[in-house]
Each structure stands twice: as C-alpha cells, then as structure tokens.
Design an enzyme around this catalytic site. Structure first.
Site, short mmCIF file in Angstrom:
data_model
loop_
_atom_site.label_atom_id
_atom_site.label_comp_id
_atom_site.label_asym_id
_atom_site.label_seq_id
_atom_site.Cartn_x
_atom_site.Cartn_y
_atom_site.Cartn_z
N GLU A 1 1.01 -1.29 0.02
CA GLU A 1 0.09 -0.13 0.08
C GLU A 1 0.88 1.20 -0.02
O GLU A 1 0.24 2.53 -0.62
CB GLU A 1 -0.79 0.08 1.36
N HIS B 1 9.03 -26.83 -1.06
CA HIS B 1 8.71 -28.05 -1.57
C HIS B 1 7.49 -27.52 -2.67
O HIS B 1 6.75 -28.35 -3.01
CB HIS B 1 8.35 -29.02 -0.63
N LYS C 1 -14.11 -0.20 -3.81
CA LYS C 1 -15.30 0.22 -2.84
C LYS C 1 -16.43 0.92 -3.63
O LYS C 1 -17.67 0.69 -3.51
CB LYS C 1 -14.66 0.91 -1.71
O1 PA5 Z 1 -3.73 0.87 5.81
C1 PA5 Z 1 -5.18 1.29 5.82
O2 PA5 Z 1 -5.43 2.50 5.73
C2 PA5 Z 1 -6.26 0.54 5.34
O3 PA5 Z 1 -5.69 -0.92 5.20
C3 PA5 Z 1 -7.24 0.48 6.30
O4 PA5 Z 1 -6.61 0.17 7.69
C4 PA5 Z 1 -8.26 -0.56 6.19
O5 PA5 Z 1 -8.95 -0.24 5.05
C5 PA5 Z 1 -9.56 -0.41 7.48
O6 PA5 Z 1 -9.96 0.86 7.43
P1 PA5 Z 1 -10.36 1.26 8.73
O7 PA5 Z 1 -9.51 1.13 9.80
O8 PA5 Z 1 -10.88 2.75 8.53
O9 PA5 Z 1 -11.85 0.51 8.85
#
Ligand code: PA5
Length: 444
Positions: free
Chosen positions: A284, A305, A419
């Site tokens: 990310e 393996h 989303k």
């Molecule tokens: O790193 C990030 O920002 C995402 O992985 C969020 O943690 C994830 O989408 C969950 O979001 P939230 O904590 O707002 O529910």
C-alpha cells in the site's frame, strides 16, 4: 539488536551504490523526522514509541485485564491495517495455535476481515458457549466488512447479556472525534480507544489498534514498545549504521536493476501473519503511479517444496528478504534409532535449530547461485522486545523507500476503486448512475 546483512550483493550490483544514494536517503530521513514530505501529516508513528499517550496506554492495560477476567474469548473486528498487525504479533509471539492451547488468557478470534458468511458463522458458534467481548476497530468507522460483522456480534452480545451488559463488553477503537463508529460508541457509552489522526492504518500496530488485542493475549506490550523505541533511536541517526537505511537502499537498488518482486521468507510458520502485515505495509505504501516492488511471501521450508522450483529456476524477477528468527524457545533433539531404517542417525542428537540453520544456509547459497539476491534480516528471538524492533525497522524502511521512489508512502488512493463499484452494485444511495453503468458492463 536487529541487523541487516547483504549476501554477496556485488555479483548482482557490481557498482557501489551507498555513497551515491546517501544524499537521497538523508532527504527521505529528514522528511520522516520533520513530517515535511508528501503525506507528512501521517508520520505520527515516527516518534510514537517514545511519545505515546500514557493515560490511554494504562486504559488499554486495564481493559485487557478486564477482558481477561470476564471473557473466555475476545472477538476482534477489523480489516487491513486495523487487523493484520495484531494478528501478526499474536501468532508470532503466542503461536498460530494460540486458541487451541491451554492457557489462562482468552481466545482471540479475528472477524470482519472478509465477507464470508461461513467464516463469520463459525466464530459466532465458537464463542456462543462462553463469555466473550468484542473489540471493533475501524479508523474511518465506515468500512463495510467490519461494520457488517459488528452488526452480527453486537446482536449476539445483546441477545446474551442484554443491551446494558453488552455495552460493558464492547470496546471501540476508532477516530477520536469523527465517523459512524465514534458516534455510535459515544451514544451507547462504550469504552473507546483512539487511532491517532497522524497514524495511518498500516502503521498503527503500536497504537490501541494493535495493543489492546495483543495485551489480551498476554503479550507484554511495554516490552513491545521498548523494542520499538530502541529501533526508533537507531533510526533517528542518519547513515548506513541504521539497519533501515541498509534495507531501504538495497531494495531500491535491486528494483532499479530490474527486480520487480520482493519475496519475504521466514523459517518459522508463526511468522506467516507478520508477513501478511509486511505485505500490506509495503504494497500500500509503494504500489502507486505505476511503481513499486510487488511484495510476496513464502514460509520456509514448507514452500521450498512448492515455490522452491520457481525461485531456483523460474523467471529472474525477484529477490529474497529472509527474516531469521532464533534461537527457538524449545530445543528439540533428533532421537537415535538403533535400527536406523530411515538412515537418519547421522542427525541423531542434533537440535531442530541446527538442522533448520543448515537448511537456511543451503537455501541461501542455492538461491543466490540461481540468480536470486538475498538480503538477511537477523531479528533475534521471538520476544516482544525483538518484535517491537522489527516492526519499527520495517515501518521506517518503508517510509524511506516510499520517498526514494518519489511516491507518497502514506496514502492509498487505489483502494477506493473497488469500494465505489461495490457500493454501486449493492445499491448504496448516491451511487445510482454508477450502478446502471456497471450493470450494463456486467450484462445484468
Ligand atoms: O492501511 C489502511 O489505511 C487500510 O488498510 C485500512 O486500515 C483498512 O482499509 C481499514 O480501514 P478502517 O480502519 O478505516 O476500517
């Protein structure tokens, strides 16, 4: 202290790169230290191990004590950065079989990290027979997967304990002021913990997001923070003595030399979810604007393996980062067998660690000779302190790496695309036009 070693890198990168790269690393370092780079408003994690809210930390410990006293299970609801860190640390320090072990701390179940009805029903059934509490974690307070799961588990708590009793068993970790979860928690009087504004999800394991579930599982969270603080001090000093500099530099140079995949390998199956956490952190943070190493992971020796063939002889697109843990908490020695039908007596009396270490060395040589560069991260024993160091090390190197790539390491614009489509297809108000467009594309 954690150490990073480069194994025979000169055959892969014949030119010395350290001196040329140092000014850019220094700039990246200053951006992190002074919150002056892209996404600087999300660098609260940089000083967090020494500069955290002590009052909240004490409340986390008190809540963990209460859950340990009144619950046989804690259901942790969250996804992505609100899930993987806690799962990684608990698996690594308490075992992937933690819930099956005899212990005086509650089982910890993770839900809301997908949309499988079967997975959810299974946990609803598993916790139904005993006392349980819920820790719902969402920084935005609006993420679909945990919000849906919370509806089910809140209803189960209310059916079992009544509205008031349930309220004493719900712990909400969310934004300090905004979002649906915060409003709900305030209205219902649930205890809340804060995801700091300046810490993004994937850098939040050392906040209440990770610390509450980790403490419930019996891990010493002070030690975890102490380890992170040690690494924070090491990373505050610019230069190649800092292990995060060495790691960020080599992975950047390998990327520039044409490697597109980084394979994180560990010889301990308990590390599997730490690898998942690492994949989110790097994927990310770096994967944007058409750039970034693809982070993948393998569990050795099991995957030798299965994936071993590709690593040894497939397309030369990867390098490996091997996290070495050890010595093991248990020392097991191979028993002697007089008949020696399996021909294994040459190992009789040797420890499992000895055998594993030789497998590690043999693999290192084979993969390197097969054209896969190897970076070694010596992380020490599986202790809260050592893991705290490792977490901060990976976070700091990730921030440096993002700035070396010239991307914002703290946003994730690409996550929104699926989303929006999902909301449209589900008929969420406001998405009507998009719904029609998407359904036409799907021939619905
Ligand atoms: O790193 C990030 O920002 C995402 O992985 C969020 O943690 C994830 O989408 C969950 O979001 P939230 O904590 O707002 O529910």
């Amino acid at each position: 202290m954690l150490d990073v070693k480069l194994f025979e890198m000169r055959s892969f990168l014949p030119m010395p790169y350290e001196e040329a790269l140092a000014p850019r690393l220094k700039l990246a370092h200053e951006k992190l230290q002074n919150a002056s780079g892209a996404g600087g408003e999300f660098t609260g994690w940089v000083h967090l191990p020494r500069d955290y809210d002590q009052e909240e930390f004490a409340r986390i410990q008190a809540a963990a004590g209460r859950i340990q006293a009144d619950s046989q299970a804690l259901v942790v609801i969250g996804i992505g950065g609100s899930y993987l860190g806690a799962r990684g640390v608990i698996d690594c320090l308490c075992s992937p079989n933690y819930n099956l072990k005899k212990k005086d701390t509650p089982n910890v179940y993770f839900v809301g990290n997908g949309l499988s009805a079967d997975a959810m029903q299974e946990v609803l059934d598993l916790v139904a027979g005993g006392d349980f509490s819920v820790n719902v974690i969402s920084k935005s307070g609006t993420t679909t997967e945990p919000a849906v799961a919370f509806r089910f588990f809140r209803a189960a708590l209310e059916a079992k304990y009544g509205k008031e009793g349930a309220g004493k068993r719900i712990y909400a970790t969310t934004d300090k002021a905004r979002g649906a979860l915060k409003s709900l928690a305030d209205n219902q009087g649930w205890e809340t913990f804060v995801v700091p504004d300046d810490v993004g999800g994937r850098y939040s394991v050392l906040t209440a997001v990770g610390l509450l579930p980790i403490a419930v599982a019996g891990v010493d969270i002070r030690e975890l923070m102490a380890g992170a603080a040690e690494m924070m001090d090491a990373c505050a000093v610019p230069g190649y003595d800092c292990p995060a500099w060495r790691y960020a530099a080599i992975r950047y140079e390998l990327y520039r030399a044409g490697r597109s995949v980084e394979l994180l390998a560990c010889y301990d199956p308990a590390f599997r979810f730490m690898s998942e956490w690492w994949k989110q952190l790097y994927g990310e943070s770096e994967g944007k604007e058409g750039k970034g190493l693809f982070p993948a992971s393998v569990d050795f020796t099991a995957d030798l393996h299965s994936m071993g063939q590709y690593i040894q002889e497939g397309k030369r697109l990867m390098f490996e980062t091997v996290v070495r843990l050890g010595p093991s908490g248990n020392q097991l020695y191979v028993p002697r067998d007089e008949a020696d039908g399996d021909g294994l007596n040459f190992l009789a009396g040797e420890s499992m660690d000895f055998i594993r270490d030789r497998a590690m060395e043999g693999t290192l040589l084979a993969h390197t000779e097969g054209g896969v560069p190897n970076v070694i991260v010596d992380a020490g024993a599986k202790t809260p302190r050592a893991l705290g160091q490792l977490i901060y090390f990976f976070e700091y190197a990730c921030g440096l790496s993002g700035y070396l790539l010239d991307v914002n390491p703290f946003d994730q614009p690409g996550v929104e695309a699926y989303k929006k489509n999902m909301f449209a297809l589900l008929g969420k108000p406001g998405y009507e036009e998009r719904k029609a467009e998407l359904e036409a594309k799907l021939n619905k």
